[in-house]
Design an enzyme around this catalytic site. Structure first.
Site, PDB file in Angstrom:
ATOM      1  N   GLU A  14       0.868  -1.160   0.000  1.00 58.81           N
ATOM      2  CA  GLU A  14       0.000   0.000   0.000  1.00 58.81           C
ATOM      3  C   GLU A  14       0.909   1.215   0.000  1.00 58.81           C
ATOM      4  O   GLU A  14       1.852   1.281   0.784  1.00 58.81           O
ATOM      5  CB  GLU A  14      -0.893   0.002   1.247  1.00 58.81           C
ATOM      6  CG  GLU A  14      -2.071   0.956   1.158  1.00 58.81           C
ATOM      7  CD  GLU A  14      -1.679   2.405   1.118  1.00 58.81           C
ATOM      8  OE1 GLU A  14      -2.346   3.185   0.437  1.00 58.81           O
ATOM      9  OE2 GLU A  14      -0.691   2.772   1.766  1.00 58.81           O
ATOM     10  N   CYS A  61      -5.443   4.546   5.497  1.00 55.82           N
ATOM     11  CA  CYS A  61      -5.151   3.329   4.749  1.00 55.82           C
ATOM     12  C   CYS A  61      -6.386   2.496   4.513  1.00 55.82           C
ATOM     13  O   CYS A  61      -7.130   2.199   5.435  1.00 55.82           O
ATOM     14  CB  CYS A  61      -4.106   2.493   5.479  1.00 55.82           C
ATOM     15  SG  CYS A  61      -3.632   1.083   4.480  1.00 55.82           S
ATOM     16  N   CYS A  64      -5.113  -1.602   5.491  1.00 59.07           N
ATOM     17  CA  CYS A  64      -5.329  -1.833   6.930  1.00 59.07           C
ATOM     18  C   CYS A  64      -6.471  -0.922   7.360  1.00 59.07           C
ATOM     19  O   CYS A  64      -6.309  -0.052   8.212  1.00 59.07           O
ATOM     20  CB  CYS A  64      -4.081  -1.620   7.762  1.00 59.07           C
ATOM     21  SG  CYS A  64      -2.997  -0.334   7.181  1.00 59.07           S
ATOM     22  N   HIS A  68      -7.120   2.401  12.149  1.00 58.97           N
ATOM     23  CA  HIS A  68      -6.908   3.787  12.579  1.00 58.97           C
ATOM     24  C   HIS A  68      -8.167   4.352  13.211  1.00 58.97           C
ATOM     25  O   HIS A  68      -8.097   5.136  14.153  1.00 58.97           O
ATOM     26  CB  HIS A  68      -6.459   4.649  11.400  1.00 58.97           C
ATOM     27  CG  HIS A  68      -5.058   4.348  10.984  1.00 58.97           C
ATOM     28  ND1 HIS A  68      -3.976   4.720  11.742  1.00 58.97           N
ATOM     29  CD2 HIS A  68      -4.569   3.682   9.925  1.00 58.97           C
ATOM     30  CE1 HIS A  68      -2.873   4.299  11.153  1.00 58.97           C
ATOM     31  NE2 HIS A  68      -3.202   3.664  10.052  1.00 58.97           N
ATOM     32  N   ARG A 461      -0.148  -4.649  11.051  1.00 59.38           N
ATOM     33  CA  ARG A 461       1.228  -4.294  10.697  1.00 59.38           C
ATOM     34  C   ARG A 461       2.096  -3.888  11.888  1.00 59.38           C
ATOM     35  O   ARG A 461       3.284  -3.667  11.713  1.00 59.38           O
ATOM     36  CB  ARG A 461       1.233  -3.207   9.633  1.00 59.38           C
ATOM     37  CG  ARG A 461       0.841  -3.756   8.289  1.00 59.38           C
ATOM     38  CD  ARG A 461       0.559  -2.697   7.259  1.00 59.38           C
ATOM     39  NE  ARG A 461       0.129  -3.332   6.027  1.00 59.38           N
ATOM     40  CZ  ARG A 461      -1.094  -3.834   5.834  1.00 59.38           C
ATOM     41  NH1 ARG A 461      -1.996  -3.758   6.787  1.00 59.38           N
ATOM     42  NH2 ARG A 461      -1.407  -4.412   4.701  1.00 59.38           N
ATOM     43  N   SER A 484       4.245   1.325   9.880  1.00 57.13           N
ATOM     44  CA  SER A 484       5.214   1.457   8.785  1.00 57.13           C
ATOM     45  C   SER A 484       6.167   2.627   8.995  1.00 57.13           C
ATOM     46  O   SER A 484       7.217   2.685   8.360  1.00 57.13           O
ATOM     47  CB  SER A 484       4.495   1.576   7.435  1.00 57.13           C
ATOM     48  OG  SER A 484       3.897   0.332   7.111  1.00 57.13           O
ATOM     49  N   CYS A 528       3.069  -0.334   4.357  1.00 55.02           N
ATOM     50  CA  CYS A 528       1.783   0.328   4.186  1.00 55.02           C
ATOM     51  C   CYS A 528       2.068   1.810   4.334  1.00 55.02           C
ATOM     52  O   CYS A 528       2.050   2.359   5.418  1.00 55.02           O
ATOM     53  CB  CYS A 528       0.850  -0.172   5.264  1.00 55.02           C
ATOM     54  SG  CYS A 528      -0.834   0.266   4.948  1.00 55.02           S
ATOM     55  N   CYS A 531      -0.223   5.416   5.389  1.00 50.32           N
ATOM     56  CA  CYS A 531      -0.430   5.808   6.786  1.00 50.32           C
ATOM     57  C   CYS A 531       0.890   6.134   7.459  1.00 50.32           C
ATOM     58  O   CYS A 531       0.915   6.736   8.520  1.00 50.32           O
ATOM     59  CB  CYS A 531      -1.225   4.780   7.547  1.00 50.32           C
ATOM     60  SG  CYS A 531      -0.432   3.196   7.727  1.00 50.32           S
TER      61      CYS A 531
END
Lengths: 549, 313
Positions: A14, A61, A64, A68, A461, A484, A528, A531
């Site tokens: 992503e 994102c 995922c 969030h 993640r 990430s 990812c 984000c």
């Protein structure tokens, strides 16, 4: 000076990521990770209604998704002082568990598998031998010679059309691909099956969340999906979660082990040093004590002395990121501003990424499935420890091999088994709670004029933290430090490499024109990037005392 | 005809009955507002496209939620869209190639299918600082959009970001983010939503395959078959609105009775979309059914114009 290789875009992730490595003597000797997009969601949140924040940050994102939004409502719940109703806690856990089930399957089959599986080689497989292999390794509900022949014909028809679509111009035939044609065909068939399984698994979010991606049933104070707390909806949820779990146990894990057995040397490649988890899945109001996946910090791979993680020790460093100069700061005291210009990529001494460099007590830390599994394993977790031990035994590799690209990819699969199992218990708990007459899903509240809160989570993640400060009933400041950012950031002011940069060093590269091996380690982190890059806090200088959720 | 037979044999081999398949085609035909006579033609589009139409899918400033939404397509399943219906020439989230090989693939596909490919854009384009806030392979999204989009047969913007700028274009819009049509000064088909229902994307593509042209759109470029009516006008809770039966607090008895969400902020009256009819994830649910107000996510600049979300219109 070795040969410099740039991979940009990194695909099957992503977001927008650029990886540069320097190769000398067939191995990576230096690496730089760069995020190439800045959106600025935290700036956008300034001055808005705190109740709206979770909708905004969920758009960090879409892969995922949900996580969030969850971290954000937890942060505002914390600031407001919500006592979470049992049904709301369980539904939030179930939606979160569903995200693990969905996300990890997609990662293994659709984002990561093609680093290990040569689709073109599958065309040479003997379908009968493939059927025998599948019978020996997996408990997949489909199989047999005719099944694999059909898949092969389908792939052959696709190739013969000359329109190779997503499979065009890849590294097929690369010497680092080790699977025999039959294993490649089996994996290709399961790649296709998994495309359907993930679409079905996403319905779990729709049942209690209205839709997926970006479910829409969370609110500060609880959840809104009251009409779905009925037997047929709950039964449908249970059915799909079990069906997904069956796929994980009977196909994903056997495939993982089958593929891993051909790539055992990757148990010695791609490891990191320090690990951080916030933990997640509360079983009661006691946090973090009641978390199913525990909180902890591992320094220098020492599993015997796992510390409790303290979010006060988190700082972010922007020395090498495209922000105006600032000393490393805790998320609540950041003063980061993006450079108001077209950024120049200067990996040698200058700035080279939109991703900041988060550090725990000054240390870069890997977050994610491997960190979670290591913390749980080190603490003797009742479900995780036996899963890890039996996997190590089956692959005949030592525990030290966990610190690797292979370990990271295996940990992701193993925790999907554990979480899929425990989810079914949460469904039972939900039913029992409703039967007892408790139908509460929401806690009313008054929005305070001034407050602050933290939402700490462990999402597919890795460790995810959201920090909010409310001023005059509005968002005075909002910060989030995401997985990430931890894993794929740049160097810090002290020159310490980020986890992915550290992990890449030593990776073999057979053909610098086709750096397949680099992709393996990068993808093992499940990057990812949308984000990872959002961070900004233009005006706060103060230190705040905060409660950990 | 022979190919069509093969197709049915194949889907039946995968335990998808011919009946299920026709059911999907009926659903899609109805979603698209076509008469029942078109059901068999829609089936043919999936059964026997003569050459799979090439699609180049570009990712700009986005969250990949629109790609993920598309991955949730069922009947035709996403694997059929990828292997038998479309030719997905470039799509960063799923393609095997990376880096230089990915760039080569993009250039080769644009060259090979010049004027013939459908360009799907996901994400907004930055215009400030020479477009410097978003890059791929060292080139800005702005440069890539300018190079690729004008060579397409049609540009389909999937989602709020590519259609109207999306979340990054919300105030204060640091990067000067804009939708693709506005940046390039071209007309695009806008599959609005955050993310949109994949059925609306698939419906648009089927329209193209069936009639050789894109569907009729409103003045915002949104296909009328999906975005022709308000959510409010199609809402199953509409009678509660007429009877003035409202939810005033989440978790209340009124919420449990499924009353109208207007007073807790529902944007259904000002939002054009087919969510109540099409629903999401194989018709499983949609936000109002999950007890949450509509956010108005298929309307331009909804992040600024529809907020604060929990205050009534």
């Amino acid at each position: 000076m070795g040969k410099r290789i740039t991979i940009d875009p990194i695909t099957r992730i992503e977001g927008h990521l650029r990886i540069e490595v320097e190769v000398e003597g067939g191995k990576v000797v230096n690496a730089w990770s760069s995020g190439t997009l800045f959106r600025g969601i935290e700036v956008i949140l300034q001055g808005r209604d705190p109740r709206d924040a979770h909708h905004f940050v969920q758009r960090s994102c879409g892969v995922c998704t949900y996580v969030h939004a969850l971290a954000s409502v937890r942060a505002v719940d914390d600031a407001v002082g919500i006592k979470m109703p049992v049904n709301a806690r369980l539904i939030r856990n179930l939606l979160h568990g569903a995200q693990y089930q969905h996300d990890h399957i997609v990662h293994f089959y659709h984002l990561h598998a093609l680093d290990w599986v040569d689709i073109v080689s599958a065309l040479k497989a003997d379908p009968a031998k493939t059927a025998a292999l599948a019978d020996n390794t997996s408990n997949a509900p489909w199989g047999g010679r005719q099944y694999f022949k059909n898949v092969q014909v389908r792939l052959q028809t696709f190739v013969d059309s000359g329109q190779l679509g997503p499979f065009a111009n890849a590294y097929w035939g690369h010497s680092a691909y080790k699977l025999p044609p039959e294993a490649n065909l089996m994996a290709a068939a399961h790649y296709i099956e998994a495309l359907r399984i993930q679409a079905k698994a996403a319905r779990l979010h729709a049942i209690f969340g209205g839709k997926n991606p970006h479910p829409q049933s969370l609110v500060v104070g609880g959840v809104t999906s009251v009409a779905d707390l009925v037997p047929d909806r709950i039964a449908e949820f249970l059915y799909i979660t079990k069906e997904t779990h069956d796929f994980v146990k009977n196909v994903y894990i056997p495939d993982l082990l089958a593929v891993a057995s051909f790539y055992k040397e990757w148990g010695g490649i791609g490891g990191c040093t320090n690990f951080l988890t916030y933990g997640d899945f509360p079983a009661s109001e006691q946090e973090p004590e009641s978390f199913y996946m525990p909180r902890g910090v591992i320094r220098k791979r020492d599993l015997a002395n796992i510390e409790m993680a303290d979010q006060q020790k988190v700082t972010e460093d922007v020395t090498r990121a495209w922000y105006l100069k600032s000393a490393p700061k805790h998320p609540f005291e950041g003063e980061t501003r993006p450079i108001p210009e077209n950024p120049k990529f200067s990996p040698e001494k200058g700035k080279y990424s939109w991703v900041k460099a988060p550090r725990y007590d000054g240390l870069p830390c890997e977050v994610g499935p491997l960190a979670r599994v290591l913390v749980a394993y080190g603490k003797g977790h009742a479900d995780i420890k036996p899963l890890v031990d039996s996997t190590l035994k089956q692959l005949d590799i030592p525990a030290s091999a966990l610190f690797s690209t292979l370990g990271r990819t295996a940990a992701r699969g193993l925790e999907t088994v554990a979480i899929g199992e425990v989810m079914q218990g949460w469904v039972t708990e939900l039913v029992e709670n409703l039967k007892s007459g408790d139908t509460k899903t929401y806690q009313p509240y008054e929005m305070p004029q001034t407050a602050q809160g933290v939402g700490l989570n462990d999402v597919p993640r890795g460790a995810l933290g959201h920090w909010i400060r409310i001023e005059n009933g509005k968002i005075g400041n909002y910060q989030y430090v995401v997985p990430s950012t931890w894993n794929l950031g740049p160097r810090d002011g002290g020159g310490n490499l980020s986890p992915v940069e550290e992990a890449l060093i030593g990776t073999p590269v057979a053909d610098p024109q086709k750096p397949l091996e680099v992709l393996r380690t990068v993808h093992s982190f499940d990057p990812c990037l949308a984000c990872a890059i959002h961070v900004i806090d233009p005006h706060s200088n103060e230190v705040y005392k905060i409660r950990v959720v | 005809m022979e190919k069509e037979k093969e197709f049915y044999a194949r889907i039946e081999a995968k335990s998808v009955s011919r009946r299920d398949f026709m059911k999907f085609c009926t659903f899609l035909t109805a979603t698209m507002g076509l008469s029942a006579a078109y059901v068999s033609k829609v089936a043919q589009v999936f059964a026997a496209p003569s050459q799979r139409p090439p699609v180049i899918w570009l990712h700009f400033a986005e969250c990949t939620g629109c790609s993920e939404a598309t991955l949730r397509a069922m009947f035709p399943w996403i694997d059929e869209l990828l292997l038998e219906v479309l030719s997905m020439e470039y799509h960063e989230t799923i393609m095997a190639a990376a880096g230089r090989q990915a760039e080569e693939q993009l250039h080769a596909a644009v060259e090979k299918y010049k004027g013939k490919f459908i360009c799907v854009c996901e994400g907004a384009v930055a215009t400030k600082y020479d477009g410097g806030y978003g890059k791929i392979g060292g080139r800005t999204f702005l440069e890539i959009a300018k190079e690729v989009c004008p060579q397409a047969a049609a540009v389909v913007c999937i989602g709020q970001c590519s259609a109207f700028g999306g979340i990054q274009a919300a105030a204060p819009n640091l990067g000067g983010w804009k939708g693709v049509g506005e940046v390039l000064g071209i007309k695009t088909i806008n599959i609005a939503g955050c993310p949109p229902n994949p059925i609306n994307f698939v419906g648009t593509i089927v329209n193209y395959l069936l009639f050789g042209k894109l569907p009729a759109v409103d003045d915002l470029g949104r296909p009328l078959f999906a975005y022709g009516k308000t959510v409010h006008d199609q809402c199953p809770r509409r009678s509660h609105f007429e009877n003035e039966e409202f939810v005033e607090e989440f978790g209340s008895p009124e919420a449990a009775m499924g009353y109208c969400l207007y007073k807790v902020g529902c944007r259904g009256p000002e939002t054009y979309n087919n969510c109540p009819i099409a629903k999401f994830n194989d018709g499983t649910s949609w936000p109002v059914e999950a007890g949450h107000p509509c956010l108005g996510c298929s309307e331009p600049q909804f992040w600024d114009k529809m907020t604060p979300f929990y205050e009534p219109l």
